[in-house]
Design an enzyme around this catalytic site. Structure first.
Site, PDB file in Angstrom:
ATOM      1  N   CYS A 199      62.654  69.088  18.431  1.00 42.98           N
ATOM      2  CA  CYS A 199      63.655  70.130  18.205  1.00 42.98           C
ATOM      3  C   CYS A 199      64.371  70.408  19.523  1.00 42.98           C
ATOM      4  CB  CYS A 199      62.980  71.401  17.705  1.00 42.98           C
ATOM      5  SG  CYS A 199      64.099  72.823  17.663  1.00 42.98           S
TER       6      CYS A 199
ATOM      7  N   PHE B  32      70.268  46.255  20.122  1.00 46.67           N
ATOM      8  CA  PHE B  32      71.377  46.961  19.481  1.00 46.67           C
ATOM      9  C   PHE B  32      72.692  46.833  20.232  1.00 46.67           C
ATOM     10  CE2 PHE B  32      67.377  49.003  18.316  1.00 46.67           C
ATOM     11  CZ  PHE B  32      67.413  48.744  16.964  1.00 46.67           C
ATOM     12  N   ARG B  33      72.604  46.355  21.449  1.00 44.91           N
ATOM     13  CA  ARG B  33      73.840  46.209  22.233  1.00 44.91           C
ATOM     14  C   ARG B  33      74.498  44.854  22.021  1.00 44.91           C
ATOM     15  NH1 ARG B  33      70.637  47.482  27.525  1.00 44.91           N
ATOM     16  NH2 ARG B  33      69.350  46.076  26.334  1.00 44.91           N
TER      17      ARG B  33
ATOM     18  N   HIS C  54      63.016  55.949  28.551  1.00 51.41           N
ATOM     19  CA  HIS C  54      64.080  56.316  27.614  1.00 51.41           C
ATOM     20  C   HIS C  54      63.544  57.066  26.397  1.00 51.41           C
ATOM     21  CE1 HIS C  54      66.800  52.883  29.354  1.00 51.41           C
ATOM     22  NE2 HIS C  54      66.532  53.837  30.217  1.00 51.41           N
TER      23      HIS C  54
ATOM     24  N   ILE D 206      61.837  51.990  23.327  1.00 50.56           N
ATOM     25  CA  ILE D 206      61.546  53.248  22.625  1.00 50.56           C
ATOM     26  C   ILE D 206      60.704  53.014  21.370  1.00 50.56           C
ATOM     27  CG2 ILE D 206      63.643  54.394  23.464  1.00 50.56           C
ATOM     28  CD1 ILE D 206      64.951  53.693  20.749  1.00 50.56           C
TER      29      ILE D 206
ATOM     30  N   ASN E 108      61.567  36.582  32.871  1.00 52.37           N
ATOM     31  CA  ASN E 108      62.682  36.955  31.993  1.00 52.37           C
ATOM     32  C   ASN E 108      63.367  35.697  31.476  1.00 52.37           C
ATOM     33  OD1 ASN E 108      64.299  39.062  30.816  1.00 52.37           O
ATOM     34  ND2 ASN E 108      65.961  38.458  32.180  1.00 52.37           N
TER      35      ASN E 108
ATOM     36  N   SER F 134      66.678  42.389  32.199  1.00 53.72           N
ATOM     37  CA  SER F 134      67.685  41.717  33.014  1.00 53.72           C
ATOM     38  C   SER F 134      68.018  42.546  34.260  1.00 53.72           C
ATOM     39  CB  SER F 134      68.939  41.455  32.189  1.00 53.72           C
ATOM     40  OG  SER F 134      69.275  42.614  31.472  1.00 53.72           O
TER      41      SER F 134
HETATM   42 ZN   LIG Z   1      62.614  74.455  16.882  1.00 54.56          ZN
END
Ligand SMILES: [Zn+2]
Length: 258
Positions: free
Chosen positions: A131, A35-36, A123, A105, A222, A198
């Site tokens: 919540c 995403f970067r 992460h 993730i 890598n 990296s």
């Molecule tokens: Zn809650």
């Protein structure tokens, strides 16, 4: 190359505490966009909206966050573990894995067959929503279903607090227990293998350094060079999937014929 693969497998066979540290490169090999990178979702959203403080304080930021998070979740949900994930899961079955420390993730180590207690997610995870007020956890798909039906910002059934994917956002501190655990395991490892990272994001990148200082052998696999290549015992630049698959075959050969 063949000699390097054999060397790594020999180290794996003879080591007792093997820590594998993985980064975004492993996810991109499973088709999850980085995403970067240019053209990624960050180009289409204002990063300001994704700072944790803004999420906490602004309904509008929460709405934008969930739009982006939904866009990022789709390819993650569809992604399958690649050969490197599968090799790492097989190493666990062979008793050759202390733990995987991941910056990803996407939950792919679990899809590959690693058990919960072997994976440290620095992460957090996008597969779970929690919540922010009471900590109640929800399955991600259940919350995505609410969004699909038109909910813009989901809230907790129990306490009404804002729900957020259980990932670490900008401005949010790293999870203390996981970070401590990862440092601890790194310091005790006798073989530390970096795959698809990296090694530029701190504090995670200091873990191989810690392992090396405490006597571990350091292996880096890598696509591109990393700042730690010079201090590694062995470096392979290439695609993690095929490399780990070859290493796994060598390990099995070696374990069958000690
Ligand atoms: Zn809650």
């Amino acid at each position: 190359m063949k000699e390097q693969l054999e060397q790594i497998s020999q180290w794996i066979i003879s080591s007792r505490r093997i820590v594998i540290f993985v980064g975004a490169g492993l996810s991109t090999e499973s088709g999850i966009p980085d995403f970067r990178s240019p053209g990624g979702v960050w180009d289409r959203y204002d990063p300001e909206d994704f700072y944790f403080q803004n999420f906490v304080s602004s309904e509008a930021s929460r709405e934008k966050y969930w739009q982006m998070a939904t866009e990022m979740y789709e390819p993650m949900k569809k992604a399958r573990p690649n050969l490197a994930h599968l090799a790492i899961a097989e190493m666990e079955r062979l008793g050759k894995l202390d733990c995987v420390v991941t910056q990803n993730i996407d939950g792919l180590h679990f899809k590959a067959g690693n058990s919960e207690d072997k994976v440290i997610q620095l992460h957090g995870t996008a597969m779970v929503v929690s919540c922010l007020t009471c900590g109640k956890r929800y399955d991600r798909d259940e919350i995505q279903e609410r969004l699909r039906k038109g909910v813009k910002v989901p809230y907790c059934d129990t306490c009404g607090g804002p729900l957020k994917p259980a990932t670490i956002s900008f401005g949010q501190s790293m999870p203390e227990r996981e970070t401590q655990e990862a440092y601890h395991r790194s310091s005790l490892s006798d073989l530390f293998i970096v795959i698809g990272s990296s090694l530029v994001v701190q504090p995670a990148a200091s873990m191989p350094l810690l392992a090396k200082r405490n006597g571990a052998k350091l292996v880096i696999i890598n696509r591109d060079p990393t700042p730690y290549d010079d201090m590694a015992d062995l470096v392979i630049h290439g695609q993690a999937g095929p490399i780990m698959d070859s290493i796994l075959k060598e390990i099995k050969k070696g374990m069958d014929n000690p």
